[in-house]
Write a protein that holds these residues in place. Structure first.
Motif, PDB file in Angstrom:
ATOM      1  N   ASN A  38      41.610  70.769  26.317  1.00 27.22           N
ATOM      2  CA  ASN A  38      41.944  70.503  24.379  1.00 27.22           C
ATOM      3  C   ASN A  38      41.011  70.771  23.727  1.00 27.22           C
ATOM      4  O   ASN A  38      41.543  71.359  22.495  1.00 27.22           O
ATOM      5  N   THR A  39      40.006  70.682  24.209  1.00 24.64           N
ATOM      6  CA  THR A  39      38.524  70.693  24.388  1.00 24.64           C
ATOM      7  C   THR A  39      38.037  72.319  23.713  1.00 24.64           C
ATOM      8  O   THR A  39      37.304  72.871  23.664  1.00 24.64           O
ATOM      9  N   SER A  40      38.919  73.558  24.126  1.00 27.00           N
ATOM     10  CA  SER A  40      39.005  74.700  24.926  1.00 27.00           C
ATOM     11  C   SER A  40      39.671  75.443  23.539  1.00 27.00           C
ATOM     12  O   SER A  40      38.487  76.681  23.385  1.00 27.00           O
ATOM     13  N   ASN A  41      39.368  74.718  22.331  1.00 26.83           N
ATOM     14  CA  ASN A  41      40.267  75.419  21.663  1.00 26.83           C
ATOM     15  C   ASN A  41      38.609  76.136  20.402  1.00 26.83           C
ATOM     16  O   ASN A  41      38.127  74.956  19.481  1.00 26.83           O
ATOM     17  N   ARG A  42      38.747  77.300  20.661  1.00 29.81           N
ATOM     18  CA  ARG A  42      37.127  77.464  20.136  1.00 29.81           C
ATOM     19  C   ARG A  42      37.152  77.778  18.647  1.00 29.81           C
ATOM     20  O   ARG A  42      35.964  77.584  17.590  1.00 29.81           O
ATOM     21  N   SER A  43      38.171  77.519  18.033  1.00 29.03           N
ATOM     22  CA  SER A  43      38.457  77.456  16.126  1.00 29.03           C
ATOM     23  C   SER A  43      38.055  76.343  16.448  1.00 29.03           C
ATOM     24  O   SER A  43      37.814  76.272  14.812  1.00 29.03           O
ATOM     25  N   ILE A  44      37.797  74.976  17.178  1.00 29.98           N
ATOM     26  CA  ILE A  44      37.559  73.413  16.570  1.00 29.98           C
ATOM     27  C   ILE A  44      36.119  73.269  17.051  1.00 29.98           C
ATOM     28  O   ILE A  44      35.080  72.678  16.894  1.00 29.98           O
ATOM     29  N   TYR A  45      36.270  74.021  18.234  1.00 31.79           N
ATOM     30  CA  TYR A  45      34.608  73.629  19.046  1.00 31.79           C
ATOM     31  C   TYR A  45      33.839  74.931  19.554  1.00 31.79           C
ATOM     32  O   TYR A  45      34.238  75.809  19.732  1.00 31.79           O
ATOM     33  N   GLU A  46      32.330  73.863  19.299  1.00 34.83           N
ATOM     34  CA  GLU A  46      31.862  75.714  20.125  1.00 34.83           C
ATOM     35  C   GLU A  46      31.393  74.896  20.991  1.00 34.83           C
ATOM     36  O   GLU A  46      30.516  74.041  21.141  1.00 34.83           O
ATOM     37  N   TYR A  47      31.170  75.855  22.607  1.00 34.97           N
ATOM     38  CA  TYR A  47      30.389  75.531  23.485  1.00 34.97           C
ATOM     39  C   TYR A  47      29.969  76.849  24.087  1.00 34.97           C
ATOM     40  O   TYR A  47      30.396  77.994  23.842  1.00 34.97           O
ATOM     41  N   LYS A  48      29.531  76.719  25.630  1.00 39.38           N
ATOM     42  CA  LYS A  48      28.293  77.644  26.347  1.00 39.38           C
ATOM     43  C   LYS A  48      29.633  77.613  27.537  1.00 39.38           C
ATOM     44  O   LYS A  48      29.698  76.673  28.084  1.00 39.38           O
ATOM     45  N   GLN A  49      29.562  79.468  27.851  1.00 38.56           N
ATOM     46  CA  GLN A  49      30.148  78.677  29.572  1.00 38.56           C
ATOM     47  C   GLN A  49      29.636  78.067  30.737  1.00 38.56           C
ATOM     48  O   GLN A  49      29.418  77.026  31.378  1.00 38.56           O
ATOM     49  N   GLU A  50      28.248  77.893  30.576  1.00 37.63           N
ATOM     50  CA  GLU A  50      27.170  76.982  31.174  1.00 37.63           C
ATOM     51  C   GLU A  50      27.743  75.282  31.284  1.00 37.63           C
ATOM     52  O   GLU A  50      27.123  74.686  32.309  1.00 37.63           O
ATOM     53  N   GLU A  51      28.279  75.145  29.969  1.00 42.56           N
ATOM     54  CA  GLU A  51      28.277  73.746  30.279  1.00 42.56           C
ATOM     55  C   GLU A  51      29.731  73.059  30.525  1.00 42.56           C
ATOM     56  O   GLU A  51      30.001  72.581  30.730  1.00 42.56           O
ATOM     57  N   ILE A  52      30.803  73.942  30.668  1.00 39.17           N
ATOM     58  CA  ILE A  52      32.006  74.024  30.989  1.00 39.17           C
ATOM     59  C   ILE A  52      31.937  74.574  31.825  1.00 39.17           C
ATOM     60  O   ILE A  52      32.364  73.496  32.998  1.00 39.17           O
ATOM     61  N   ASP A  53      30.914  75.111  32.682  1.00 34.77           N
ATOM     62  CA  ASP A  53      30.899  75.426  34.524  1.00 34.77           C
ATOM     63  C   ASP A  53      30.259  73.750  34.924  1.00 34.77           C
ATOM     64  O   ASP A  53      30.898  72.961  35.832  1.00 34.77           O
ATOM     65  N   LYS A  54      29.148  73.408  34.003  1.00 38.49           N
ATOM     66  CA  LYS A  54      28.795  71.965  34.319  1.00 38.49           C
ATOM     67  C   LYS A  54      29.898  70.618  34.185  1.00 38.49           C
ATOM     68  O   LYS A  54      29.466  70.027  35.268  1.00 38.49           O
TER      69      LYS A  54
END
Length: 83
Positions: A38-54
């Motif tokens: 659910n945190t993949s929704n970019r209209s609500i959350y901002e994240y970097k690919q490195e964070e997802i990979d981690k």
């Protein structure tokens, strides 16, 4: 009743208990993984690919450790995740 019969009954009880607990815990984990999605929704959350990979590297590592516990009967370790 014979000791062999009692041992077999206890073994079956442990097997039933394992299945019950394993099914419940597995379903809980899968639900939690879905919630992470659910945190993949970019209209609500901002994240970097490195964070997802981690995040997913940590999940994979944790799964591998727990799978090894079934094979090698090692003592479980607990490490908390931090971004």
């Amino acid at each position: 009743m014979s000791d062999n019969y009692n041992a077999q009954v206890k073994k079956e009880e442990r097997r039933v208990r394992f299945k019950k607990v394993a099914e419940r815990r597995t379903n809980e984990i899968v639900d939690k993984i879905r919630i992470i999605g659910n945190t993949s929704n970019r209209s609500i959350y901002e994240y970097k690919q490195e964070e997802i990979d981690k995040i997913f590297e940590y999940i994979h590592k944790s799964l591998d450790i727990q799978k090894d516990n079934f094979t090698f009967s090692t003592k479980p370790t607990r490490e908390l995740f931090k971004l």
